[in-house]
Write an enzyme that holds these catalytic residues in place. Structure first.
Site, PDB file in Angstrom:
ATOM      1  N   ALA A 173       0.880  -1.158   0.000  1.00 28.72           N
ATOM      2  CA  ALA A 173       0.000   0.000   0.000  1.00 28.72           C
ATOM      3  C   ALA A 173       0.915   1.204   0.000  1.00 28.72           C
ATOM      4  O   ALA A 173       2.130   1.067   0.062  1.00 28.72           O
ATOM      5  CB  ALA A 173      -0.904  -0.015   1.213  1.00 28.72           C
ATOM      6  N   LYS A 174       0.289   2.357  -0.045  1.00 24.59           N
ATOM      7  CA  LYS A 174       1.134   3.549  -0.150  1.00 24.59           C
ATOM      8  C   LYS A 174       1.981   3.758   1.103  1.00 24.59           C
ATOM      9  O   LYS A 174       2.936   4.498   1.092  1.00 24.59           O
ATOM     10  CB  LYS A 174       0.261   4.758  -0.439  1.00 24.59           C
ATOM     11  CG  LYS A 174      -0.279   4.660  -1.857  1.00 24.59           C
ATOM     12  CD  LYS A 174      -1.174   5.810  -2.216  1.00 24.59           C
ATOM     13  CE  LYS A 174      -1.820   5.555  -3.569  1.00 24.59           C
ATOM     14  NZ  LYS A 174      -3.232   5.716  -3.557  1.00 24.59           N
ATOM     15  N   ARG A 175       1.619   3.077   2.193  1.00 25.64           N
ATOM     16  CA  ARG A 175       2.411   3.234   3.410  1.00 25.64           C
ATOM     17  C   ARG A 175       3.775   2.544   3.307  1.00 25.64           C
ATOM     18  O   ARG A 175       4.669   2.825   4.083  1.00 25.64           O
ATOM     19  CB  ARG A 175       1.644   2.707   4.623  1.00 25.64           C
ATOM     20  CG  ARG A 175       1.308   1.243   4.545  1.00 25.64           C
ATOM     21  CD  ARG A 175       0.442   0.808   5.726  1.00 25.64           C
ATOM     22  NE  ARG A 175       0.009  -0.558   5.546  1.00 25.64           N
ATOM     23  CZ  ARG A 175      -1.083  -0.932   4.882  1.00 25.64           C
ATOM     24  NH1 ARG A 175      -1.860  -0.014   4.344  1.00 25.64           N
ATOM     25  NH2 ARG A 175      -1.393  -2.186   4.748  1.00 25.64           N
TER      26      ARG A 175
END
Ligand code: GLU
Ligand code: ZN
Length: 301
Positions: free
Chosen positions: A273-275
């Site tokens: 994910a973007k994390r």
């Protein structure tokens, strides 16, 4: 630049809520390959409806990272084209027209339940299907279960009549999902997919009270308006595809084909994910990795 020899139209539809990572790159690369193989064209749509999470610097980074990776498009927010604007935040008129069509068809109703009553979001609901199979999970995996409180048939007649005169703005609107209908489509990657309405998902938001359309409505409105013939996206949106198929049906429009891409996971099997900043295209580029080398690792998998 490959010549267009067919009517195939695909799209890249990133949301500028963070830096793009390897998972996005892989899905978009597949989208590009499919458009090329079909002799068609690929467009870029900026899915920036979520004002709280989308940032202008992520839009700039997104365009830059996509190009660095070797992705190209023939229409988009930076290039213009016959379906301008390509930023969802500027397309509310188009969404309002689609909303009006749905309302005229009698398939949407206002919902006064609070956010606490029902947790729902404007963002695309990213569920976690395993291996492309849809699992009836509590809350349907990707969105909380809506209990149907505001369905017209559950309201006293005078309240139903009263609500029928409500304007669009200032209240949430849901699509009335029929009960127990078996839906099917053949996914270009995962093959035949089934879902049962009311069991796998239920009445979903189409318009929010702050005057923003839901992801489901905006996505269908744009894919129709921009004449998309095949949607290539992550497998986390498989369940949303069934919601969108109901919208196409209610609008009397032909749905595009769908090709869902398996999700990229990290070494521990967690979905990117973007994390996962370390795997952002930015970070990889700064580390001196090249797109060719990154693509080569996919081939080896
Ligand atoms: N912008 C959406 C997302 O990032 C993708 C929508 C789609 O491909 O339908 O999840
Ligand atoms: Zn309600």
């Amino acid at each position: 630049m490959v010549e267009k020899t067919s009517n195939y139209r695909g799209r890249l539809a990133p949301s500028p809520t963070g830096y793009l990572h390897l998972g996005h790159a892989r899905t978009f690369w597949i989208a590009q390959e499919r458009a090329r193989a079909a002799g068609g064209e690929l467009i870029l749509r900026n899915d920036d409806l979520d004002a709280a999470r989308c940032k202008p610097e992520f839009v700039t980074a997104m365009l830059d990272d996509l190009r660095w990776f070797g992705l190209g498009w023939v229409e988009g927010p930076d290039l213009g084209g016959p379906h301008t604007p390509y930023n969802q935040s500027q397309r509310v008129d188009c969404y309002a027209d689609v909303f009006d069509e749905l309302r005229a068809a009698g398939v949407v109703y206002p919902c006064t339940c609070s956010r606490k009553d029902v947790q729902s979001a404007v963002a695309a609901p990213h569920g976690e299907p395993s291996g492309g199979r849809l699992e009836p999970a509590p809350g349907f995996g990707d969105e909380p279960h809506y209990p149907g409180t505001c369905r017209p048939e559950n309201l006293p007649p005078d309240e139903r009549l009263h609500r029928a005169a409500w304007p669009r703005d200032g209240v949430n609107w849901r699509f009335r999902v029929p009960d127990g209908v078996a839906l099917e489509f053949t996914d270009g990657h995962f093959g035949p997919q089934q879902a049962v309405t009311g069991r796998d998902f239920t009445d979903f938001l189409v318009w929010r009270k702050d005057n923003v359309p839901s992801y489901q409505l905006a996505c269908v409105a744009d894919d129709v308006a921009m004449r998309i013939t095949e949607v290539v996206r992550g497998a986390d949106l498989l369940l949303s595809t069934f919601r969108q198929l109901l919208l196409y049906r209610a609008l009397g429009r032909v749905a595009p084909l769908f090709f869902h891409c398996p999700l990229v996971t990290d070494d521990r099997g967690t979905r990117l994910a973007k994390r996962h900043d370390a795997l952002s295209l930015r970070a990889l580029r700064e580390q001196g990795r090249t797109p060719e080398e990154l693509r080569a690792t996919w081939a080896a998998q």
